[in-house]
Motif scaffolding. Structure first.
Motif, mmCIF file in Angstrom:
data_model
loop_
_atom_site.group_PDB
_atom_site.id
_atom_site.type_symbol
_atom_site.label_atom_id
_atom_site.label_comp_id
_atom_site.label_asym_id
_atom_site.label_seq_id
_atom_site.Cartn_x
_atom_site.Cartn_y
_atom_site.Cartn_z
ATOM 1 N N TYR A 170 -6.761 81.038 -19.229
ATOM 2 C CA TYR A 170 -6.555 81.502 -17.857
ATOM 3 C C TYR A 170 -5.436 80.673 -17.232
ATOM 4 O O TYR A 170 -5.553 79.455 -17.098
ATOM 5 C CB TYR A 170 -7.839 81.348 -17.049
ATOM 6 C CG TYR A 170 -8.974 82.189 -17.588
ATOM 7 C CD1 TYR A 170 -9.202 83.461 -17.085
ATOM 8 C CD2 TYR A 170 -9.798 81.717 -18.603
ATOM 9 C CE1 TYR A 170 -10.232 84.250 -17.584
ATOM 10 C CE2 TYR A 170 -10.828 82.502 -19.109
ATOM 11 C CZ TYR A 170 -11.032 83.755 -18.598
ATOM 12 O OH TYR A 170 -12.048 84.543 -19.092
ATOM 13 N N ILE A 171 -4.328 81.361 -16.857
ATOM 14 C CA ILE A 171 -3.154 80.677 -16.345
ATOM 15 C C ILE A 171 -2.901 81.120 -14.903
ATOM 16 O O ILE A 171 -2.387 82.213 -14.654
ATOM 17 C CB ILE A 171 -1.911 80.972 -17.208
ATOM 18 C CG1 ILE A 171 -2.219 80.736 -18.695
ATOM 19 C CG2 ILE A 171 -0.742 80.105 -16.785
ATOM 20 C CD1 ILE A 171 -2.087 81.936 -19.538
ATOM 21 N N PRO A 172 -3.258 80.293 -13.911
ATOM 22 C CA PRO A 172 -3.049 80.678 -12.518
ATOM 23 C C PRO A 172 -1.559 80.771 -12.182
ATOM 24 O O PRO A 172 -0.757 79.965 -12.648
ATOM 25 C CB PRO A 172 -3.730 79.563 -11.725
ATOM 26 C CG PRO A 172 -3.864 78.415 -12.654
ATOM 27 C CD PRO A 172 -3.876 78.973 -14.042
ATOM 28 N N GLY A 173 -1.208 81.802 -11.417
ATOM 29 C CA GLY A 173 0.155 81.981 -10.958
ATOM 30 C C GLY A 173 1.110 82.620 -11.951
ATOM 31 O O GLY A 173 2.257 82.881 -11.618
ATOM 32 N N LEU A 174 0.673 82.896 -13.175
ATOM 33 C CA LEU A 174 1.567 83.482 -14.174
ATOM 34 C C LEU A 174 1.538 85.015 -14.151
ATOM 35 O O LEU A 174 2.468 85.653 -14.638
ATOM 36 C CB LEU A 174 1.217 82.984 -15.578
ATOM 37 C CG LEU A 174 2.180 83.402 -16.688
ATOM 38 C CD1 LEU A 174 3.564 82.806 -16.466
ATOM 39 C CD2 LEU A 174 1.643 83.001 -18.045
ATOM 40 N N ARG B 90 9.378 81.447 -16.127
ATOM 41 C CA ARG B 90 8.308 80.699 -16.774
ATOM 42 C C ARG B 90 8.783 79.295 -17.113
ATOM 43 O O ARG B 90 9.953 79.062 -17.373
ATOM 44 C CB ARG B 90 7.880 81.421 -18.054
ATOM 45 C CG ARG B 90 7.277 82.775 -17.761
ATOM 46 C CD ARG B 90 7.021 83.544 -19.016
ATOM 47 N NE ARG B 90 6.272 84.767 -18.719
ATOM 48 C CZ ARG B 90 5.911 85.635 -19.640
ATOM 49 N NH1 ARG B 90 6.209 85.446 -20.911
ATOM 50 N NH2 ARG B 90 5.234 86.709 -19.301
ATOM 51 N N GLY B 91 7.853 78.381 -17.102
ATOM 52 C CA GLY B 91 8.175 76.993 -17.420
ATOM 53 C C GLY B 91 6.939 76.312 -17.951
ATOM 54 O O GLY B 91 6.400 76.682 -18.986
ATOM 55 N N THR B 92 6.451 75.324 -17.203
ATOM 56 C CA THR B 92 5.233 74.611 -17.555
ATOM 57 C C THR B 92 4.135 75.071 -16.610
ATOM 58 O O THR B 92 4.319 75.067 -15.394
ATOM 59 C CB THR B 92 5.448 73.086 -17.432
ATOM 60 O OG1 THR B 92 6.497 72.709 -18.324
ATOM 61 C CG2 THR B 92 4.179 72.331 -17.764
ATOM 62 N N ARG C 107 -2.270 73.229 -21.004
ATOM 63 C CA ARG C 107 -0.941 73.285 -20.400
ATOM 64 C C ARG C 107 -0.067 74.136 -21.323
ATOM 65 O O ARG C 107 -0.032 73.923 -22.526
ATOM 66 C CB ARG C 107 -0.352 71.895 -20.245
ATOM 67 C CG ARG C 107 1.009 71.920 -19.571
ATOM 68 C CD ARG C 107 1.446 70.533 -19.098
ATOM 69 N NE ARG C 107 0.516 70.070 -18.065
ATOM 70 C CZ ARG C 107 -0.017 68.839 -18.037
ATOM 71 N NH1 ARG C 107 0.285 67.956 -18.949
ATOM 72 N NH2 ARG C 107 -0.842 68.507 -17.062
ATOM 73 N N LEU C 108 0.594 75.101 -20.727
ATOM 74 C CA LEU C 108 1.453 76.024 -21.452
ATOM 75 C C LEU C 108 2.905 75.655 -21.162
ATOM 76 O O LEU C 108 3.293 75.544 -19.998
ATOM 77 C CB LEU C 108 1.151 77.429 -20.931
ATOM 78 C CG LEU C 108 1.489 78.632 -21.741
ATOM 79 C CD1 LEU C 108 0.756 78.636 -23.060
ATOM 80 C CD2 LEU C 108 1.099 79.881 -20.965
ATOM 81 N N LEU C 109 3.706 75.440 -22.200
ATOM 82 C CA LEU C 109 5.110 75.061 -22.038
ATOM 83 C C LEU C 109 5.977 76.108 -22.724
ATOM 84 O O LEU C 109 6.087 76.125 -23.958
ATOM 85 C CB LEU C 109 5.366 73.687 -22.658
ATOM 86 C CG LEU C 109 4.535 72.551 -22.060
ATOM 87 C CD1 LEU C 109 3.408 72.169 -22.981
ATOM 88 C CD2 LEU C 109 5.411 71.369 -21.806
ATOM 89 N N PHE C 110 6.566 77.005 -21.923
ATOM 90 C CA PHE C 110 7.424 78.051 -22.473
ATOM 91 C C PHE C 110 8.777 77.460 -22.866
ATOM 92 O O PHE C 110 9.299 76.569 -22.193
ATOM 93 C CB PHE C 110 7.638 79.165 -21.438
ATOM 94 C CG PHE C 110 6.457 80.080 -21.300
ATOM 95 C CD1 PHE C 110 6.250 81.116 -22.195
ATOM 96 C CD2 PHE C 110 5.549 79.914 -20.265
ATOM 97 C CE1 PHE C 110 5.163 81.960 -22.072
ATOM 98 C CE2 PHE C 110 4.455 80.750 -20.128
ATOM 99 C CZ PHE C 110 4.261 81.784 -21.036
ATOM 100 N N ASP C 111 9.356 77.989 -23.944
ATOM 101 C CA ASP C 111 10.663 77.525 -24.424
ATOM 102 C C ASP C 111 11.800 77.969 -23.510
ATOM 103 O O ASP C 111 12.767 77.240 -23.322
ATOM 104 C CB ASP C 111 10.941 78.062 -25.829
ATOM 105 C CG ASP C 111 10.001 77.479 -26.870
ATOM 106 O OD1 ASP C 111 9.194 76.599 -26.537
ATOM 107 O OD2 ASP C 111 10.077 77.930 -28.031
ATOM 108 N N GLU C 112 11.709 79.176 -22.991
ATOM 109 C CA GLU C 112 12.740 79.770 -22.144
ATOM 110 C C GLU C 112 12.074 80.361 -20.906
ATOM 111 O O GLU C 112 10.890 80.698 -20.936
ATOM 112 C CB GLU C 112 13.497 80.871 -22.890
ATOM 113 C CG GLU C 112 14.160 80.425 -24.179
ATOM 114 C CD GLU C 112 15.333 79.488 -23.960
ATOM 115 O OE1 GLU C 112 15.964 79.580 -22.881
ATOM 116 O OE2 GLU C 112 15.612 78.663 -24.841
ATOM 117 N N PRO C 113 12.811 80.555 -19.817
ATOM 118 C CA PRO C 113 12.197 81.071 -18.598
ATOM 119 C C PRO C 113 11.882 82.572 -18.612
ATOM 120 O O PRO C 113 11.067 83.025 -17.819
ATOM 121 C CB PRO C 113 13.221 80.762 -17.517
ATOM 122 C CG PRO C 113 14.512 80.605 -18.227
ATOM 123 C CD PRO C 113 14.191 80.125 -19.603
#
Length: 136
Positions: A57-61, A68-70, A101-107
């Protein structure tokens, strides 16, 4: 012949605006899929490193495909309880959960990511690498 520019433009741009159901990633633990959006949360389905089905569950995504970022998140999974208290969202109530914590490679979509996870309120001590399955 009549050419309708807005319809033609929409047809050209459609592949650039993904439906969240089209977002999937391949990880060592199995496939990860963008399952749904509820109350501002993006919800991903995945398999934990212990082999149990789980949801992230990712709030705000929710609805965010190009900035996208962290992102701090939490996960809830099936399996034996590892936490001293139960956590629930909707109908899912379990003692098998943790911070993430989810860390996307690109936005912008499509992009791969790294998922950091921990049990309960513990440290984020595990990493899952997820490679996008989207191909042009």
């Amino acid at each position: 012949m009549r050419f309708f520019l807005p319809a033609a433009l929409a047809a050209l741009l459609a592949p650039l605006a993904p439906a969240h159901a089209d977002e999937t990633w391949r990880a060592d633990t199995g496939m990860i899929a963008y399952l749904a959006e509820e109350e501002g949360y993006a919800i991903f389905s995945f398999t934990t490193d212990q082999g149990y089905p789980a949801k992230l569950y990712i709030p705000g995504l929710a609805g965010n495909y190009d900035s996208r970022g962290t992102h701090d998140a939490f996960w809830i999974g099936e399996g034996a309880a590892t936490c001293p208290a139960d956590l629930g969202y909707g109908e899912a109530i379990t003692g098998n959960w943790g911070q993430a914590r989810l860390l996307f490679d690109e936005p912008a979509f499509p992009t791969s990511f790294t998922l950091l996870m921990g049990d309960c309120f513990g440290a984020l001590d595990r990493a899952v690498r997820a490679e996008t399955t989207y191909y042009d």
